[in-house]
Design a protein around this motif. Sequence first.
Motif, PDB file in Angstrom:
ATOM      1  N   THR A  56       0.824  -1.212   0.000  1.00  0.00           N
ATOM      2  CA  THR A  56       0.000   0.000   0.000  1.00  0.00           C
ATOM      3  C   THR A  56       0.856   1.260   0.000  1.00  0.00           C
ATOM      4  O   THR A  56       0.401   2.315  -0.415  1.00  0.00           O
ATOM      5  N   HIS A  57       2.109   1.141   0.478  1.00  0.00           N
ATOM      6  CA  HIS A  57       3.036   2.276   0.462  1.00  0.00           C
ATOM      7  C   HIS A  57       4.404   1.791   0.913  1.00  0.00           C
ATOM      8  O   HIS A  57       4.560   0.613   1.257  1.00  0.00           O
ATOM      9  N   VAL A  58       5.390   2.690   0.909  1.00  0.00           N
ATOM     10  CA  VAL A  58       6.707   2.368   1.467  1.00  0.00           C
ATOM     11  C   VAL A  58       6.590   2.545   2.980  1.00  0.00           C
ATOM     12  O   VAL A  58       6.448   3.659   3.473  1.00  0.00           O
ATOM     13  N   HIS A  59       6.612   1.435   3.681  1.00  0.00           N
ATOM     14  CA  HIS A  59       6.357   1.445   5.122  1.00  0.00           C
ATOM     15  C   HIS A  59       7.574   1.943   5.899  1.00  0.00           C
ATOM     16  O   HIS A  59       8.709   1.710   5.492  1.00  0.00           O
ATOM     17  N   ALA A  60       7.295   2.575   7.040  1.00  0.00           N
ATOM     18  CA  ALA A  60       8.385   3.058   7.883  1.00  0.00           C
ATOM     19  C   ALA A  60       8.538   2.217   9.141  1.00  0.00           C
ATOM     20  O   ALA A  60       9.486   2.383   9.904  1.00  0.00           O
ATOM     21  N   ASP A  61       7.594   1.305   9.377  1.00  0.00           N
ATOM     22  CA  ASP A  61       7.597   0.588  10.657  1.00  0.00           C
ATOM     23  C   ASP A  61       7.888  -0.903  10.514  1.00  0.00           C
ATOM     24  O   ASP A  61       7.974  -1.614  11.487  1.00  0.00           O
ATOM     25  N   GLY A 123      -1.192  11.155   1.333  1.00  0.00           N
ATOM     26  CA  GLY A 123      -1.363  11.940   2.557  1.00  0.00           C
ATOM     27  C   GLY A 123      -0.525  11.370   3.679  1.00  0.00           C
ATOM     28  O   GLY A 123       0.327  12.058   4.237  1.00  0.00           O
ATOM     29  N   HIS A 124      -0.719  10.086   3.996  1.00  0.00           N
ATOM     30  CA  HIS A 124       0.170   9.434   4.968  1.00  0.00           C
ATOM     31  C   HIS A 124       1.585   9.428   4.371  1.00  0.00           C
ATOM     32  O   HIS A 124       2.551   9.821   5.014  1.00  0.00           O
ATOM     33  N   THR A 125       1.689   8.966   3.134  1.00  0.00           N
ATOM     34  CA  THR A 125       2.881   9.198   2.306  1.00  0.00           C
ATOM     35  C   THR A 125       2.369   9.639   0.942  1.00  0.00           C
ATOM     36  O   THR A 125       1.199   9.429   0.622  1.00  0.00           O
ATOM     37  N   GLY A 140      -4.271   0.432   3.903  1.00  0.00           N
ATOM     38  CA  GLY A 140      -2.914   0.704   4.371  1.00  0.00           C
ATOM     39  C   GLY A 140      -2.978   1.619   5.582  1.00  0.00           C
ATOM     40  O   GLY A 140      -3.765   1.388   6.505  1.00  0.00           O
ATOM     41  N   ASP A 141      -2.185   2.703   5.563  1.00  0.00           N
ATOM     42  CA  ASP A 141      -2.211   3.641   6.695  1.00  0.00           C
ATOM     43  C   ASP A 141      -2.939   4.936   6.351  1.00  0.00           C
ATOM     44  O   ASP A 141      -2.779   5.929   7.055  1.00  0.00           O
ATOM     45  N   ALA A 142      -3.713   4.942   5.262  1.00  0.00           N
ATOM     46  CA  ALA A 142      -4.470   6.159   4.940  1.00  0.00           C
ATOM     47  C   ALA A 142      -5.611   6.298   5.946  1.00  0.00           C
ATOM     48  O   ALA A 142      -5.620   7.200   6.776  1.00  0.00           O
TER      49      ALA A 142
HETATM   50 FE   LIG Z   1       2.922   3.581   7.081  1.00  0.00          FE
END
Ligand SMILES: [Fe+2]
Length: 366
Positions: A56-61, A123-125, A140-142
Amino acid sequence: MTFRQLFDAASSTYTYLIADDATHEAVLIDPVIEQLERDLALLRDNGLTLRYTLDTHVHADHVTAAQAIKQALGVQQGNTQAGSGVQTAVSRDCNAAGYDRYLGDGDVILFGHEEILVIATPGHTAGSVSFLWRDRLFTGDALLIGGCGRTDFQSGSAEALYHSITVKLFALDEQVLVYPGHDYKGRRVSSIGEEKLFNARITGKTLAEFVQTMASLGLPAPKRIHEAVPANLVGGAELPAGLRAPASTALADRQSVSVQQFSEQWRETEASARALLIDVRTPAEFSQEHVDGAENIPLDQLDAIALMGRTGPGKPVFIICQPGTRSQLATERLRAAGMTHVVHVDGGTNAWRMAGLPLAKQGAVR
Ligand SMILES: [Fe+2]
């Protein structure tokens, strides 16, 4: 259809498996590297053929398992170079490298008789997307249950997130189920209708109020951000050493390879699934005769950064010339520039011809 919501407790990440029962084709959304064996077992035990890993995106966690799953399935199929027919995919707005497919708003992912719609939800990324499959939305994290992802790094934007949620996601049918990328309180699923009514971050807030809320969260940086983001920008971690192919078949881990060893794998691998084979001779020499499927990039035009952009730094690239001198030089240069899996084909096209193997001329194999 087969559907699973899987959980990684260490990062509170949800991974989703969707499979078409008629064709046994499957996709995985947001796989986590620590859960590689769990996901491989799930695919194996259910007799599924994985078509896509979707981030869903490039995750940071957490680190994505996209690349490692592809490699592992390739090893199982005896195809160590190409890493199976799985395609890794992420939004093109993530500026990630080494993925097979870059997604944009409105793209459709097909597997079996199923389809998934890509909805850009930045928005989140900047590169965050949501995936809509039937009546299920993977956000994802949106949009999280009762909340949303933070917007304070990775080109995040509270304004963009407000628009993504209120204009794009809240326009979906209220019955659509919301499956988030994380939940820290054990909640598993919500719906568009519930989120419109009860999302504490956004319900009843104007854009200005939402932006103010997001600016005042004061969250610490994710613990693994310095490890996760660089890894995820190239499709995640490599397959752990213990799961790699035996040394005799893992040609990509070598400095050089004989034409016999190389040609066997090259000719057995479908053209679309092969690693890059770069012929570093001049165009004139290349047109005389070359290995079918090789790409001509003369030595003086070889650009490590451009190559890495196409393959990712961990993917194998094979280099060939005629007797093997220029390919050796090219291999050294690319390795010095940071490419880890550059392999020189020993003896070049001379050895290839002497081994009785066919060479192509102006596109034809003779
Ligand atoms: Fe994330």
